[in-house]
Design an enzyme around this catalytic site. Structure first.
Site, PDB file in Angstrom:
ATOM      1  N   ARG A  57      48.937  20.467  30.979  1.00  0.00           N
ATOM      2  CA  ARG A  57      48.140  21.523  30.009  1.00  0.00           C
ATOM      3  C   ARG A  57      46.799  20.599  29.801  1.00  0.00           C
ATOM      4  O   ARG A  57      45.732  21.216  29.507  1.00  0.00           O
ATOM      5  CB  ARG A  57      48.922  21.856  28.960  1.00  0.00           C
ATOM      6  CG  ARG A  57      48.108  22.824  28.000  1.00  0.00           C
ATOM      7  CD  ARG A  57      49.134  23.451  27.216  1.00  0.00           C
ATOM      8  NE  ARG A  57      49.989  22.760  26.682  1.00  0.00           N
ATOM      9  CZ  ARG A  57      49.967  21.841  25.534  1.00  0.00           C
ATOM     10  NH1 ARG A  57      48.922  21.973  24.912  1.00  0.00           N
ATOM     11  NH2 ARG A  57      51.134  21.316  25.054  1.00  0.00           N
ATOM     12  N   ASP A 182      27.569  33.921  30.719  1.00  0.00           N
ATOM     13  CA  ASP A 182      28.486  34.365  31.443  1.00  0.00           C
ATOM     14  C   ASP A 182      27.666  34.288  33.260  1.00  0.00           C
ATOM     15  O   ASP A 182      26.611  35.100  33.126  1.00  0.00           O
ATOM     16  CB  ASP A 182      29.070  35.543  31.183  1.00  0.00           C
ATOM     17  CG  ASP A 182      30.246  35.987  32.442  1.00  0.00           C
ATOM     18  OD1 ASP A 182      29.984  35.854  33.326  1.00  0.00           O
ATOM     19  OD2 ASP A 182      31.273  36.642  31.856  1.00  0.00           O
TER      20      ASP A 182
HETATM   21  C1  LIG Z   1      31.240  39.309  34.011  1.00  0.00           C
HETATM   22  C2  LIG Z   1      32.697  39.015  33.983  1.00  0.00           C
HETATM   23  N1  LIG Z   1      33.087  37.986  32.853  1.00  0.00           N
HETATM   24  C3  LIG Z   1      34.419  37.900  32.570  1.00  0.00           C
HETATM   25  C4  LIG Z   1      35.292  38.417  33.163  1.00  0.00           C
HETATM   26  C5  LIG Z   1      36.828  38.298  33.134  1.00  0.00           C
HETATM   27  O1  LIG Z   1      37.250  37.453  33.841  1.00  0.00           O
HETATM   28  P1  LIG Z   1      38.783  37.396  34.468  1.00  0.00           P
HETATM   29  O2  LIG Z   1      39.165  38.904  34.762  1.00  0.00           O
HETATM   30  O3  LIG Z   1      39.047  36.319  35.435  1.00  0.00           O
HETATM   31  O4  LIG Z   1      39.699  37.149  33.180  1.00  0.00           O
HETATM   32  C6  LIG Z   1      35.103  39.559  34.316  1.00  0.00           C
HETATM   33  C7  LIG Z   1      36.051  40.400  35.018  1.00  0.00           C
HETATM   34  O5  LIG Z   1      35.825  41.283  35.705  1.00  0.00           O
HETATM   35  C8  LIG Z   1      33.483  39.677  34.656  1.00  0.00           C
HETATM   36  O6  LIG Z   1      33.235  40.751  35.432  1.00  0.00           O
END
Ligand SMILES: Cc1ncc(COP(=O)(O)O)c(C=O)c1O
Length: 390
Positions: A57, A182
Protein backbone atom coordinates in the site's frame (compact mmCIF):
# COMPACT_ATOMS: atom_id res chain seq x y z
CA UNK A 1 18.40 -27.67 8.57
CA UNK A 2 16.79 -31.12 8.20
CA UNK A 3 15.18 -32.04 4.88
CA UNK A 4 12.02 -29.89 4.50
CA UNK A 5 8.62 -31.55 4.29
CA UNK A 6 6.18 -30.88 1.38
CA UNK A 7 3.97 -28.61 3.56
CA UNK A 8 6.96 -26.32 4.12
CA UNK A 9 8.45 -26.57 0.63
CA UNK A 10 5.15 -25.54 -0.97
CA UNK A 11 5.03 -22.41 1.23
CA UNK A 12 8.65 -21.27 0.87
CA UNK A 13 9.07 -21.28 -2.89
CA UNK A 14 12.50 -20.74 -4.45
CA UNK A 15 13.13 -17.30 -5.97
CA UNK A 16 14.90 -17.34 -9.37
CA UNK A 17 18.52 -16.25 -9.41
CA UNK A 18 19.25 -13.92 -12.33
CA UNK A 19 22.73 -15.07 -13.22
CA UNK A 20 24.17 -12.07 -15.02
CA UNK A 21 21.08 -10.94 -16.97
CA UNK A 22 17.88 -9.01 -16.21
CA UNK A 23 14.41 -8.78 -17.75
CA UNK A 24 13.90 -6.39 -20.67
CA UNK A 25 10.43 -5.34 -19.57
CA UNK A 26 9.58 -4.19 -16.03
CA UNK A 27 8.41 -7.29 -14.10
CA UNK A 28 5.14 -7.37 -12.15
CA UNK A 29 6.13 -7.51 -8.49
CA UNK A 30 2.90 -9.24 -7.46
CA UNK A 31 3.62 -9.28 -3.74
CA UNK A 32 1.88 -7.50 -0.90
CA UNK A 33 5.05 -7.14 1.18
CA UNK A 34 8.83 -7.44 1.24
CA UNK A 35 11.32 -9.48 3.27
CA UNK A 36 14.31 -7.94 5.07
CA UNK A 37 17.69 -9.26 6.09
CA UNK A 38 18.37 -6.16 8.20
CA UNK A 39 15.79 -4.90 10.74
CA UNK A 40 17.25 -1.37 10.53
CA UNK A 41 16.51 -1.21 6.78
CA UNK A 42 12.95 -2.44 7.50
CA UNK A 43 12.43 0.32 10.09
CA UNK A 44 13.95 2.96 7.81
CA UNK A 45 11.63 2.03 4.93
CA UNK A 46 8.48 2.83 6.95
CA UNK A 47 6.79 6.20 6.60
CA UNK A 48 8.48 7.53 3.46
CA UNK A 49 7.93 6.98 -0.25
CA UNK A 50 11.54 6.49 -1.29
CA UNK A 51 13.03 4.08 1.26
CA UNK A 52 13.22 0.27 0.94
CA UNK A 53 10.00 -1.35 -0.29
CA UNK A 54 8.06 -2.51 2.78
CA UNK A 55 4.34 -2.96 2.14
CA UNK A 56 2.37 -2.76 -1.10
CA UNK A 57 0.00 0.00 0.00
CA UNK A 58 3.02 2.28 0.51
CA UNK A 59 5.22 1.30 -2.43
CA UNK A 60 5.92 -1.46 -4.91
CA UNK A 61 8.70 -1.69 -7.54
CA UNK A 62 6.30 -1.99 -10.53
CA UNK A 63 4.24 0.92 -9.23
CA UNK A 64 7.44 2.90 -8.55
CA UNK A 65 8.51 2.33 -12.15
CA UNK A 66 5.20 3.84 -13.34
CA UNK A 67 5.56 6.76 -10.91
CA UNK A 68 9.09 7.48 -12.11
CA UNK A 69 8.05 7.16 -15.77
CA UNK A 70 5.20 9.68 -15.45
CA UNK A 71 7.14 12.02 -13.13
CA UNK A 72 9.87 12.02 -15.82
CA UNK A 73 7.39 12.75 -18.64
CA UNK A 74 5.70 15.56 -16.69
CA UNK A 75 8.93 17.00 -15.28
CA UNK A 76 8.00 16.42 -11.60
CA UNK A 77 10.11 15.46 -8.58
CA UNK A 78 7.86 12.51 -7.71
CA UNK A 79 4.49 10.90 -8.35
CA UNK A 80 1.87 8.85 -6.52
CA UNK A 81 0.04 6.23 -8.61
CA UNK A 82 -3.51 5.38 -7.53
CA UNK A 83 -6.26 2.90 -8.29
CA UNK A 84 -8.17 5.34 -10.52
CA UNK A 85 -8.11 8.95 -11.71
CA UNK A 86 -10.60 9.84 -8.98
CA UNK A 87 -8.23 8.21 -6.48
CA UNK A 88 -5.51 10.66 -7.55
CA UNK A 89 -7.85 13.69 -7.54
CA UNK A 90 -9.27 12.81 -4.12
CA UNK A 91 -5.86 12.06 -2.64
CA UNK A 92 -4.78 15.56 -3.67
CA UNK A 93 -7.94 17.42 -2.60
CA UNK A 94 -8.56 15.57 0.66
CA UNK A 95 -4.85 15.35 1.43
CA UNK A 96 -4.30 19.10 1.11
CA UNK A 97 -7.59 20.80 2.10
CA UNK A 98 -9.06 21.13 5.58
CA UNK A 99 -12.41 22.50 6.87
CA UNK A 100 -12.57 26.27 6.48
CA UNK A 101 -10.38 26.33 3.35
CA UNK A 102 -11.57 27.88 0.10
CA UNK A 103 -11.04 26.21 -3.28
CA UNK A 104 -11.32 27.87 -6.69
CA UNK A 105 -12.17 25.51 -9.53
CA UNK A 106 -12.70 26.07 -13.21
CA UNK A 107 -16.02 25.52 -14.89
CA UNK A 108 -16.41 23.39 -17.05
CA UNK A 109 -15.12 20.53 -14.93
CA UNK A 110 -15.13 16.71 -15.30
CA UNK A 111 -18.39 15.41 -13.75
CA UNK A 112 -16.71 13.10 -11.22
CA UNK A 113 -14.56 15.95 -9.92
CA UNK A 114 -17.56 18.30 -9.82
CA UNK A 115 -19.49 15.72 -7.76
CA UNK A 116 -16.55 15.30 -5.39
CA UNK A 117 -16.27 19.08 -4.92
CA UNK A 118 -20.00 19.29 -4.10
CA UNK A 119 -19.40 16.64 -1.47
CA UNK A 120 -16.49 18.65 -0.04
CA UNK A 121 -18.75 21.67 0.27
CA UNK A 122 -21.49 19.75 2.06
CA UNK A 123 -19.56 17.40 4.34
CA UNK A 124 -16.21 19.10 4.98
CA UNK A 125 -17.13 22.80 5.09
CA UNK A 126 -14.81 23.68 2.25
CA UNK A 127 -15.99 26.74 0.31
CA UNK A 128 -15.82 26.67 -3.48
CA UNK A 129 -15.89 29.39 -6.15
CA UNK A 130 -15.98 28.76 -9.88
CA UNK A 131 -14.24 30.78 -12.57
CA UNK A 132 -13.76 30.37 -16.31
CA UNK A 133 -10.72 28.27 -17.31
CA UNK A 134 -9.11 31.17 -19.20
CA UNK A 135 -9.77 34.24 -17.06
CA UNK A 136 -6.78 35.07 -14.77
CA UNK A 137 -8.40 38.35 -13.68
CA UNK A 138 -11.56 36.54 -12.51
CA UNK A 139 -9.31 34.14 -10.62
CA UNK A 140 -7.46 37.03 -8.97
CA UNK A 141 -10.78 38.58 -7.95
CA UNK A 142 -12.03 35.28 -6.46
CA UNK A 143 -9.03 34.84 -4.12
CA UNK A 144 -9.84 35.18 -0.39
CA UNK A 145 -7.55 35.04 2.65
CA UNK A 146 -8.59 31.40 3.22
CA UNK A 147 -8.13 30.30 -0.41
CA UNK A 148 -5.79 27.31 -0.59
CA UNK A 149 -6.01 25.68 -3.99
CA UNK A 150 -6.86 26.32 -7.66
CA UNK A 151 -8.15 23.41 -9.77
CA UNK A 152 -7.91 23.43 -13.60
CA UNK A 153 -8.14 21.04 -16.56
CA UNK A 154 -5.82 21.41 -19.58
CA UNK A 155 -8.61 20.47 -22.02
CA UNK A 156 -12.19 20.20 -20.72
CA UNK A 157 -14.89 17.70 -21.52
CA UNK A 158 -16.82 17.56 -23.89
CA UNK A 159 -16.53 20.84 -25.83
CA UNK A 160 -12.75 20.97 -25.31
CA UNK A 161 -12.15 24.45 -23.82
CA UNK A 162 -8.42 24.93 -23.17
CA UNK A 163 -7.27 26.44 -19.86
CA UNK A 164 -4.93 29.43 -19.83
CA UNK A 165 -2.39 27.51 -17.76
CA UNK A 166 0.41 30.14 -17.79
CA UNK A 167 -2.00 32.98 -16.88
CA UNK A 168 -4.01 31.08 -14.25
CA UNK A 169 -0.96 29.42 -12.63
CA UNK A 170 0.86 32.78 -12.43
CA UNK A 171 -2.05 34.31 -10.49
CA UNK A 172 -2.17 31.23 -8.24
CA UNK A 173 1.55 31.48 -7.54
CA UNK A 174 1.40 35.24 -6.78
CA UNK A 175 -1.41 34.55 -4.30
CA UNK A 176 0.51 31.67 -2.68
CA UNK A 177 -2.05 29.04 -3.80
CA UNK A 178 -1.44 25.44 -4.86
CA UNK A 179 -2.42 24.94 -8.49
CA UNK A 180 -3.62 21.50 -9.60
CA UNK A 181 -4.17 20.61 -13.27
CA UNK A 182 -6.01 17.57 -14.61
CA UNK A 183 -3.95 16.80 -17.73
CA UNK A 184 -5.86 13.65 -18.75
CA UNK A 185 -7.15 14.94 -22.11
CA UNK A 186 -3.76 16.32 -23.26
CA UNK A 187 -1.40 13.65 -21.86
CA UNK A 188 2.21 14.72 -21.21
CA UNK A 189 2.83 14.42 -24.96
CA UNK A 190 0.71 17.51 -25.70
CA UNK A 191 1.16 19.47 -22.48
CA UNK A 192 3.27 19.46 -19.32
CA UNK A 193 1.45 21.79 -16.91
CA UNK A 194 4.36 21.96 -14.43
CA UNK A 195 6.30 23.80 -17.17
CA UNK A 196 3.52 26.41 -17.12
CA UNK A 197 3.74 26.97 -13.38
CA UNK A 198 1.39 24.30 -11.96
CA UNK A 199 2.29 22.61 -8.66
CA UNK A 200 0.49 19.29 -9.17
CA UNK A 201 -0.65 17.40 -12.27
CA UNK A 202 -3.28 14.67 -12.06
CA UNK A 203 -4.24 12.09 -14.66
CA UNK A 204 -6.80 9.42 -15.14
CA UNK A 205 -4.23 6.92 -16.51
CA UNK A 206 -7.31 4.85 -17.46
CA UNK A 207 -7.30 7.06 -20.57
CA UNK A 208 -4.35 7.91 -22.89
CA UNK A 209 -1.49 6.79 -20.63
CA UNK A 210 -2.65 3.16 -20.53
CA UNK A 211 -4.44 3.52 -23.86
CA UNK A 212 -6.04 0.10 -24.31
CA UNK A 213 -9.36 0.31 -22.40
CA UNK A 214 -8.32 -2.55 -20.13
CA UNK A 215 -7.26 -0.94 -16.84
CA UNK A 216 -8.27 1.74 -14.32
CA UNK A 217 -5.63 3.97 -12.80
CA UNK A 218 -4.62 7.47 -11.80
CA UNK A 219 -1.52 9.40 -10.90
CA UNK A 220 -0.57 12.69 -9.24
CA UNK A 221 2.77 14.30 -10.14
CA UNK A 222 4.40 16.97 -7.98
CA UNK A 223 6.66 19.95 -8.58
CA UNK A 224 7.83 19.98 -4.95
CA UNK A 225 9.07 17.33 -2.59
CA UNK A 226 6.93 18.72 0.23
CA UNK A 227 3.64 18.29 -1.68
CA UNK A 228 4.77 14.87 -2.94
CA UNK A 229 5.41 13.54 0.60
CA UNK A 230 2.20 15.04 1.99
CA UNK A 231 -0.05 13.51 -0.69
CA UNK A 232 1.83 10.16 -0.66
CA UNK A 233 1.29 9.94 3.08
CA UNK A 234 -2.45 10.68 2.72
CA UNK A 235 -2.93 8.34 -0.28
CA UNK A 236 -1.38 5.45 1.67
CA UNK A 237 -3.61 6.21 4.69
CA UNK A 238 -6.64 6.39 2.39
CA UNK A 239 -5.69 3.13 0.67
CA UNK A 240 -5.90 4.75 -2.75
CA UNK A 241 -2.54 3.55 -4.10
CA UNK A 242 -2.15 1.49 -7.27
CA UNK A 243 -2.00 -2.26 -7.72
CA UNK A 244 1.16 -3.68 -9.43
CA UNK A 245 -0.74 -5.43 -12.25
CA UNK A 246 -2.64 -2.25 -13.11
CA UNK A 247 0.65 -0.31 -12.97
CA UNK A 248 2.26 -2.86 -15.28
CA UNK A 249 -0.52 -2.58 -17.88
CA UNK A 250 -0.17 1.22 -17.74
CA UNK A 251 3.61 1.03 -18.19
CA UNK A 252 3.04 -1.19 -21.21
CA UNK A 253 0.67 1.40 -22.65
CA UNK A 254 3.07 4.28 -22.01
CA UNK A 255 5.66 2.71 -24.30
CA UNK A 256 3.47 3.58 -27.30
CA UNK A 257 1.95 6.82 -25.98
CA UNK A 258 3.69 9.24 -28.41
CA UNK A 259 2.79 7.08 -31.43
CA UNK A 260 -0.81 6.72 -30.33
CA UNK A 261 -1.19 10.44 -29.57
CA UNK A 262 0.08 11.29 -33.05
CA UNK A 263 -2.57 9.05 -34.63
CA UNK A 264 -5.36 10.18 -32.25
CA UNK A 265 -4.64 13.81 -33.18
CA UNK A 266 -4.32 13.10 -36.92
CA UNK A 267 -7.59 11.14 -37.05
CA UNK A 268 -9.37 13.81 -35.00
CA UNK A 269 -8.22 16.60 -37.29
CA UNK A 270 -9.57 14.73 -40.32
CA UNK A 271 -12.94 13.85 -38.74
CA UNK A 272 -13.46 17.28 -37.16
CA UNK A 273 -12.60 19.09 -40.41
CA UNK A 274 -14.78 16.87 -42.60
CA UNK A 275 -17.74 17.03 -40.19
CA UNK A 276 -17.37 20.80 -40.05
CA UNK A 277 -18.08 20.85 -43.82
CA UNK A 278 -20.98 18.36 -43.65
CA UNK A 279 -24.48 19.80 -44.24
CA UNK A 280 -26.03 17.69 -41.44
CA UNK A 281 -23.67 19.15 -38.83
CA UNK A 282 -24.35 22.54 -37.24
CA UNK A 283 -21.18 22.89 -35.10
CA UNK A 284 -17.92 21.08 -34.36
CA UNK A 285 -16.04 21.69 -31.09
CA UNK A 286 -12.31 20.97 -31.29
CA UNK A 287 -9.62 23.51 -30.31
CA UNK A 288 -7.71 22.80 -33.54
CA UNK A 289 -10.47 24.49 -35.57
CA UNK A 290 -10.16 28.31 -35.93
CA UNK A 291 -13.88 28.61 -35.07
CA UNK A 292 -13.28 27.20 -31.54
CA UNK A 293 -13.12 29.89 -28.81
CA UNK A 294 -9.89 28.34 -27.42
CA UNK A 295 -8.13 28.12 -30.81
CA UNK A 296 -5.59 30.93 -30.31
CA UNK A 297 -4.70 29.88 -26.78
CA UNK A 298 -4.50 26.22 -27.79
CA UNK A 299 -2.22 27.04 -30.72
CA UNK A 300 0.20 28.76 -28.30
CA UNK A 301 0.03 26.07 -25.62
CA UNK A 302 -0.24 22.75 -27.47
CA UNK A 303 1.70 21.18 -30.37
CA UNK A 304 -1.54 19.42 -31.43
CA UNK A 305 -5.11 19.56 -30.21
CA UNK A 306 -5.99 16.15 -28.80
CA UNK A 307 -8.15 13.19 -29.68
CA UNK A 308 -11.55 14.24 -28.31
CA UNK A 309 -14.05 16.47 -30.06
CA UNK A 310 -17.79 16.95 -30.03
CA UNK A 311 -20.31 18.01 -32.64
CA UNK A 312 -23.92 19.08 -32.92
CA UNK A 313 -26.29 17.77 -35.54
CA UNK A 314 -28.61 20.23 -37.24
CA UNK A 315 -31.51 17.88 -36.46
CA UNK A 316 -30.97 18.15 -32.67
CA UNK A 317 -31.47 15.30 -30.21
CA UNK A 318 -33.53 13.07 -32.54
CA UNK A 319 -30.82 13.28 -35.20
CA UNK A 320 -28.16 12.58 -32.54
CA UNK A 321 -30.01 9.46 -31.40
CA UNK A 322 -30.35 8.26 -35.00
CA UNK A 323 -26.61 8.84 -35.56
CA UNK A 324 -25.64 6.91 -32.43
CA UNK A 325 -27.86 4.02 -33.43
CA UNK A 326 -26.44 3.95 -36.95
CA UNK A 327 -22.65 3.89 -36.39
CA UNK A 328 -21.08 0.47 -36.89
CA UNK A 329 -17.37 0.92 -36.12
CA UNK A 330 -17.47 3.64 -33.45
CA UNK A 331 -18.68 2.13 -30.19
CA UNK A 332 -21.35 3.69 -27.98
CA UNK A 333 -19.43 3.65 -24.70
CA UNK A 334 -18.02 5.79 -21.88
CA UNK A 335 -14.38 6.78 -21.42
CA UNK A 336 -11.73 7.93 -23.89
CA UNK A 337 -8.06 7.62 -24.71
CA UNK A 338 -8.14 3.99 -25.86
CA UNK A 339 -7.32 2.61 -29.29
CA UNK A 340 -11.02 2.24 -30.21
CA UNK A 341 -13.23 5.17 -31.28
CA UNK A 342 -15.98 5.72 -28.69
CA UNK A 343 -19.01 8.01 -28.89
CA UNK A 344 -21.50 9.16 -26.28
CA UNK A 345 -24.33 11.63 -25.74
CA UNK A 346 -23.18 13.92 -22.87
CA UNK A 347 -26.63 15.36 -22.01
CA UNK A 348 -28.00 11.89 -21.10
CA UNK A 349 -24.82 10.22 -19.81
CA UNK A 350 -21.60 11.96 -18.65
CA UNK A 351 -23.33 15.33 -17.95
CA UNK A 352 -26.83 14.12 -16.97
CA UNK A 353 -26.46 15.74 -13.51
CA UNK A 354 -26.29 19.27 -15.02
CA UNK A 355 -29.40 21.44 -15.20
CA UNK A 356 -30.58 22.64 -18.61
CA UNK A 357 -29.04 26.04 -17.84
CA UNK A 358 -25.69 24.49 -16.84
CA UNK A 359 -25.67 22.38 -20.01
CA UNK A 360 -26.06 25.57 -22.09
CA UNK A 361 -23.34 27.33 -20.04
CA UNK A 362 -21.01 24.38 -20.73
CA UNK A 363 -21.74 24.57 -24.46
CA UNK A 364 -23.53 21.19 -24.46
CA UNK A 365 -26.66 20.94 -26.57
CA UNK A 366 -29.43 18.31 -26.54
CA UNK A 367 -27.93 16.90 -29.74
CA UNK A 368 -24.22 17.20 -28.89
CA UNK A 369 -22.25 14.00 -29.49
CA UNK A 370 -18.77 13.49 -28.02
CA UNK A 371 -16.26 11.48 -29.98
CA UNK A 372 -13.13 10.00 -28.39
CA UNK A 373 -11.22 9.20 -31.56
CA UNK A 374 -9.24 5.95 -31.71
CA UNK A 375 -6.28 4.89 -33.83
CA UNK A 376 -8.17 3.01 -36.57
CA UNK A 377 -7.61 3.94 -40.23
CA UNK A 378 -9.22 7.33 -40.66
CA UNK A 379 -10.97 6.41 -43.94
CA UNK A 380 -12.76 3.51 -42.23
CA UNK A 381 -13.88 5.88 -39.48
CA UNK A 382 -15.04 8.49 -41.98
CA UNK A 383 -16.95 5.87 -44.01
CA UNK A 384 -18.73 4.85 -40.79
CA UNK A 385 -19.58 8.47 -39.86
CA UNK A 386 -20.75 9.27 -43.40
CA UNK A 387 -23.10 6.28 -43.60
CA UNK A 388 -24.45 7.07 -40.10
CA UNK A 389 -25.07 10.71 -41.08
CA UNK A 390 -26.95 9.68 -44.20
C1 LIG B 1 -10.67 14.49 -17.24
C2 LIG B 1 -10.93 13.32 -16.34
N1 LIG B 1 -10.40 13.33 -15.10
C3 LIG B 1 -10.59 12.30 -14.25
C4 LIG B 1 -11.36 11.22 -14.60
C5 LIG B 1 -11.59 10.13 -13.59
O1 LIG B 1 -10.79 9.03 -13.89
P1 LIG B 1 -11.12 7.54 -13.45
O2 LIG B 1 -12.38 7.14 -14.16
O3 LIG B 1 -9.90 6.77 -13.86
O4 LIG B 1 -11.32 7.54 -11.97
C6 LIG B 1 -11.92 11.16 -15.87
C7 LIG B 1 -12.74 9.99 -16.27
O5 LIG B 1 -13.45 10.02 -17.26
C8 LIG B 1 -11.70 12.24 -16.77
O6 LIG B 1 -12.23 12.25 -18.00
Amino acid sequence: MTELRPETRTVHLPHPQLNGSRPISVPIYQTSGFVFDDPAVFADGMGRPDGAFVYGRMSNPTVRSLEEAVAGLEGGVGAVATGSGMGAINSVLLGLLKPGDHLIAQKPLYGGTAGMINDLIERFQIAVSYVSEADPEALRAAVRPETKLVYLETIANPVTQVADLPGMCAVAREAGLISVVDNTFASPILCRPLEHGADIVVHSTTKYLSGHTDVLGGIAVFASDELYRKVWSFATELGATADPFAAWLTLRGIQTLPLRMERHCFNTRELATRLNDHPAVSAVHWPGLPSHPSYELAAKLLPDFGGVFSFDLAGGRAAGERFMGAVRLALLAPSLGGVETLILHPASTSHRMLTAEELVRNGIGEGTIRVAVGIEHVEDLWADFEQALS
